[in-house]
Design an enzyme around this catalytic site. Structure first.
Site, PDB file in Angstrom:
ATOM      1  N   GLY A   9       0.767  -1.175   0.015  1.00 25.99           N
ATOM      2  CA  GLY A   9       0.001  -0.037  -0.038  1.00 25.99           C
ATOM      3  C   GLY A   9       1.034   1.350   0.021  1.00 25.99           C
ATOM      4  N   ASN A 102       1.987   0.244  13.001  1.00 26.57           N
ATOM      5  CA  ASN A 102       1.875   1.382  13.814  1.00 26.57           C
ATOM      6  C   ASN A 102       1.178   0.668  15.203  1.00 26.57           C
ATOM      7  OD1 ASN A 102       2.530   3.699  12.518  1.00 26.57           O
ATOM      8  ND2 ASN A 102       0.923   3.721  11.352  1.00 26.57           N
ATOM      9  N   LYS A 207       7.745   5.984  18.759  1.00 29.50           N
ATOM     10  CA  LYS A 207       6.752   6.361  17.577  1.00 29.50           C
ATOM     11  C   LYS A 207       5.478   6.135  18.051  1.00 29.50           C
ATOM     12  CE  LYS A 207       5.378   6.753  13.297  1.00 29.50           C
ATOM     13  NZ  LYS A 207       5.427   5.703  12.385  1.00 29.50           N
ATOM     14  N   GLU A 287      -6.891   1.155  13.040  1.00 30.06           N
ATOM     15  CA  GLU A 287      -6.188   0.469  14.216  1.00 30.06           C
ATOM     16  C   GLU A 287      -6.299   1.085  15.581  1.00 30.06           C
ATOM     17  OE1 GLU A 287      -2.028  -0.344  11.711  1.00 30.06           O
ATOM     18  OE2 GLU A 287      -3.075   1.741  11.455  1.00 30.06           O
TER      19      GLU A 287
END
Length: 329
Positions: A9, A102, A207, A287
């Site tokens: 993607g 993520n 992150k 998510e």
């Protein structure tokens, strides 16, 4: 190297184009119109100053590709269960498998250092039972992507972060990061950054604090991440969230206050729609569990109060639930 990008993607497509142009044997696993476009016309990457193209092997059946030197799983966390069911044909005894999702990742509890507190039971951790039959802990690298991309059209990737396109990855079992040097060299040769990471869990927390703070505000307001930089009231919310989440990370053994300054983070926000907002607007599974709710679980496990983040997490979760894009179960 033979490198398969599982889920070509936005970021995965970016990596595939760069690696293929550096001479590596790149294949991608994709689906739907995106797969059809890649098969027909290859992948196109739009950068600030130029356009790059690459012809890569593309399939929706990993069994046609065979074992790889490296597999980079760039699907979102919501797609990992499907990957676990199909990744086996790509894995040989020496294959490196990188998981740069993520949020809180499925591998986090595996080989966790003894000096770190036991994590709470987060649903994504259950995926270990589905991945480990196909690979050993020594083959797994955790990863974090620092690159803002979007799929502009099937087969076409647009990069929105010309100055920062990086994959941080490292072993999850505490070994020296040099064990993955060949893949790191492949990224470097393609013009992508891939620094050595001594502690991949610390990188994950780093992150996660960046994305959870800006992305939740972006989703709740339906604005690009930079809205917190231009709206003083939202800027105050952003600062409070970062401070709360820094306390959570420290309670779980990862003090990051020296690395992450809330005011500098605020000023560094990009004029870019985070993936959570992109998914919400395009009606894709979100998510929320891994990027938002997992931090509430970690906060409660450490008895850390996060009132600002708690409220915003509840609002963003509700938005996703009402649109059928997230289920707490």
């Amino acid at each position: 190297m033979r490198i398969c990008i599982f889920g070509a993607g936005a970021s995965g497509g970016h990596f595939a184009v760069k690696l293929a142009n550096a001479g590596h044997a790149v294949s991608v696993v994709a689906r739907g119109p995106h797969l059809a476009a890649i098969r027909s016309s290859g992948l196109t990457l739009k950068l600030k100053d130029r356009v790059m193209q690459a012809s890569v092997a593309a399939t929706d059946d990993p069994a046609t590709l065979g074992p790889q030197d490296a597999v980079i799983v760039t699907v979102k966390a919501t797609g990992l269960a499907a990957v676990a069911d199909n990744i086996a044909p790509l894995i040989g005894p020496e294959t490196v498998v990188v998981f740069p999702q993520n949020g809180m990742s499925w591998w986090y509890p595996l080989a966790l250092p003894a000096d770190k507190p036991a994590p709470p039971r987060v649903p994504v951790f259950a995926l270990a039972d589905r991945f480990l039959p196909h690979m050993t802990i020594a083959q797994i690298a955790g990863g974090i992507i620092y690159s803002a991309n979007e799929v502009e059209a099937p087969g076409v990737i647009k990069n929105n972060s010309p100055a920062r396109n990086r994959l941080d990855f490292g072993p999850i079992d505490g070994r020296a990061p040099g064990v993955f040097a060949p893949l790191r060299d492949a990224f470097t040769s393609s013009g992508l950054e891939a620094p050595e990471i001594d502690d991949i869990r610390q990188t994950v927390w780093h992150k996660l604090l960046i994305t959870a703070s800006g992305s939740t505000i972006s989703l709740a307001t339906r604005n690009k991440a930079a809205i917190s930089k231009t709206d003083p009231a939202l800027g105050g919310v952003y600062i409070r969230i970062v401070r709360e989440l820094l306390a959570v990370a420290a309670a779980h053994g990862y003090p990051l206050a020296r690395e992450l300054d809330p005011d500098k983070m605020l000023q560094g926000l990009l004029d870019h729609k985070p993936s959570l907002l992109q998914d919400y607007e395009q009606g894709r599974p979100m998510e929320i569990g891994e990027m938002v709710v997992s931090l509430i679980d970690f906060a409660r496990a450490a008895d850390i109060a996060v009132p600002t983040y708690d409220a915003l997490a509840a609002i963003t979760a509700r938005l996703a639930i009402d649109k059928g894009l997230y289920s707490p179960a």
